[in-house]
Design a protein around this motif. Structure first.
Motif, PDB file in Angstrom:
ATOM      1  N   LEU A  51       0.349   8.302   5.660  1.00  0.00           N
ATOM      2  CA  LEU A  51       1.623   7.767   5.203  1.00  0.00           C
ATOM      3  C   LEU A  51       2.387   7.506   6.233  1.00  0.00           C
ATOM      4  O   LEU A  51       2.980   6.250   6.599  1.00  0.00           O
ATOM      5  CB  LEU A  51       2.109   8.588   4.168  1.00  0.00           C
ATOM      6  CG  LEU A  51       3.421   7.726   3.502  1.00  0.00           C
ATOM      7  CD1 LEU A  51       3.136   6.534   2.875  1.00  0.00           C
ATOM      8  CD2 LEU A  51       4.329   8.759   2.445  1.00  0.00           C
ATOM      9  N   ASP A  70       2.221   1.774  -3.421  1.00  0.00           N
ATOM     10  CA  ASP A  70       1.213   2.178  -4.270  1.00  0.00           C
ATOM     11  C   ASP A  70       1.165   3.546  -4.391  1.00  0.00           C
ATOM     12  O   ASP A  70       0.674   4.347  -5.592  1.00  0.00           O
ATOM     13  CB  ASP A  70      -0.046   1.693  -4.114  1.00  0.00           C
ATOM     14  CG  ASP A  70      -1.151   1.871  -5.023  1.00  0.00           C
ATOM     15  OD1 ASP A  70      -1.270   1.368  -6.423  1.00  0.00           O
ATOM     16  OD2 ASP A  70      -2.159   2.831  -4.815  1.00  0.00           O
ATOM     17  N   GLU A  71       1.384   4.414  -3.151  1.00  0.00           N
ATOM     18  CA  GLU A  71       1.267   5.601  -3.086  1.00  0.00           C
ATOM     19  C   GLU A  71       2.747   6.404  -3.281  1.00  0.00           C
ATOM     20  O   GLU A  71       2.745   7.354  -3.862  1.00  0.00           O
ATOM     21  CB  GLU A  71       0.959   6.222  -1.410  1.00  0.00           C
ATOM     22  CG  GLU A  71       0.755   7.601  -1.312  1.00  0.00           C
ATOM     23  CD  GLU A  71       0.041   7.752  -0.227  1.00  0.00           C
ATOM     24  OE1 GLU A  71       0.268   8.657   0.495  1.00  0.00           O
ATOM     25  OE2 GLU A  71      -1.033   7.374   0.025  1.00  0.00           O
ATOM     26  N   THR A  72       3.936   5.743  -2.912  1.00  0.00           N
ATOM     27  CA  THR A  72       5.317   6.193  -3.070  1.00  0.00           C
ATOM     28  C   THR A  72       6.020   6.065  -4.111  1.00  0.00           C
ATOM     29  O   THR A  72       7.157   6.576  -4.645  1.00  0.00           O
ATOM     30  CB  THR A  72       5.999   6.113  -2.033  1.00  0.00           C
ATOM     31  OG1 THR A  72       6.545   4.949  -1.635  1.00  0.00           O
ATOM     32  CG2 THR A  72       5.093   6.697  -0.571  1.00  0.00           C
ATOM     33  N   ASP A  79       0.819  -1.211  -0.078  1.00  0.00           N
ATOM     34  CA  ASP A  79       0.240   0.177  -0.051  1.00  0.00           C
ATOM     35  C   ASP A  79       0.775   1.290   0.119  1.00  0.00           C
ATOM     36  O   ASP A  79       0.779   2.357  -0.624  1.00  0.00           O
ATOM     37  CB  ASP A  79      -0.870   0.056   1.264  1.00  0.00           C
ATOM     38  CG  ASP A  79      -2.114  -1.027   1.109  1.00  0.00           C
ATOM     39  OD1 ASP A  79      -2.179  -1.759   0.083  1.00  0.00           O
ATOM     40  OD2 ASP A  79      -2.796  -0.919   2.117  1.00  0.00           O
ATOM     41  N   GLY A  83      -0.508   4.051  -8.070  1.00  0.00           N
ATOM     42  CA  GLY A  83      -1.537   4.886  -7.907  1.00  0.00           C
ATOM     43  C   GLY A  83      -3.077   4.253  -8.174  1.00  0.00           C
ATOM     44  O   GLY A  83      -4.113   4.403  -8.067  1.00  0.00           O
ATOM     45  N   ALA A  94      -5.580   3.736  -5.564  1.00  0.00           N
ATOM     46  CA  ALA A  94      -6.376   5.159  -5.286  1.00  0.00           C
ATOM     47  C   ALA A  94      -7.127   5.264  -6.408  1.00  0.00           C
ATOM     48  O   ALA A  94      -8.475   5.712  -6.140  1.00  0.00           O
ATOM     49  CB  ALA A  94      -5.358   6.076  -5.104  1.00  0.00           C
TER      50      ALA A  94
END
Length: 294
Positions: free
Chosen positions: A254, A225-227, A222, A238, A241
């Motif tokens: 985060l 997926d963001e960073t 997770d 992403g 999201a």
């Protein structure tokens, strides 16, 4: 040490898996789709867990081969189906076109189905050197439970039901305990069951460890997926999201998601400290789970 072990176990897994297709008496295209998906890169984490847990406790490699391939077959089938338009509708997997893009949707569905059934064919028909029939049956039961309603499929259903809906952190952990963690624990259980001298305490401690790393693995996914970035991840950054999926960074932020991951890391190391064996490779693997970038 970990890098060499991952490579050696991965090569052993791939070789044994490839042998299952010689010769192909039905659809060559279906066999190609199965191999494309199961051998399309990947970290081979679940086969590693089978081999490492089994060898730690004295299992023979030849008894671990069908177990490692069986659990990876289930994992590969789940990814094929997850990527379909009816699920996540992903076009990339491990930096390559997903199975339904490389072939077609019907072939992808059949490839997933065939990989799932191959897993249980391997476990049921293999002639084990050191595994009594009672443990062989326990292996089948372990993988079946981890794959179905009480495990991976149930977790995927919960994940779908949670899309576009506010859920609690407890609900999110329940999703990932089943969706990701169940199969990771099953991989460890298969390795332990293949070792004739393993004890109930060995199984209990390694289960505790696998529960912690299974959840840590998902938290790190997770976070990435963001960073992360698409090229490194091998899939669209992403994407969670974009699908309005519940994730640890979305629920906790985060910074707190990273803290959660680090706490699970410590929990896993504590579990390993209870084993009276050399667990250096497991400690190294635990570090790898929370520091990987893909």
């Amino acid at each position: 040490m970990l890098t060499q072990a991952l490579q050696a176990y991965s090569q052993r897994h791939d070789q044994f898996f490839g042998q299952q297709f010689q010769p192909v008496s039905t659809s060559q295209r279906l066999a190609q789709a199965m191999q494309y998906s199961a051998l399309n890169g990947g970290k081979r984490i679940r086969p590693f867990l089978v081999y490492a847990s089994g060898e730690l406790l004295g299992a023979q490699l030849s008894d671990l081969d069908p177990c490692a391939v069986a659990v990876e077959c289930v994992h590969a089938y789940s990814l094929i189906h997850d990527d379909l338009p009816a699920m996540d509708n992903d076009a990339l997997r491990r930096g390559k076109p997903t199975c339904h893009i490389a072939f077609d949707e019907a072939t992808a569905i059949l490839a997933g189905d065939a990989l799932q059934t191959m897993a249980f064919e391997l476990l049921s028909q293999h002639t084990f050197a050191q595994v009594p029939v009672e443990r062989q049956l326990a292996m089948i039961r372990s993988l079946a439970t981890a794959s179905g309603l009480a495990g991976m499929c149930g977790g995927q259903a919960l994940d779908i039901e949670a899309t576009n809906r506010a859920i609690s952190i407890t609900e999110l952990e329940q999703i990932h305990h089943h969706k990701t963690g169940a199969l990771i624990t099953a991989a460890v259980e298969l390795g332990v069951l293949a070792a004739p001298q393993s004890t109930a305490d060995d199984l209990r401690v390694l289960r505790d460890w696998s529960h912690a790393i299974g959840l840590a693995f998902q938290v790190q996914d997770d976070i990435l997926d963001e960073t992360g970035d698409t090229q490194t991840l091998g899939k669209q950054q992403g994407s969670d999201a974009a699908l309005a999926k519940a994730t640890y960074p979305a629920l906790l932020g985060l910074e707190q998601a990273i803290a959660k991951r680090d706490a699970l890391h410590e929990k896993a190391l504590h579990a390993l400290s209870q084993l009276p064996y050399n667990t250096d490779i497991f400690v190294e693997f635990t570090h790898y789970i929370v520091t990987r970038d893909r």
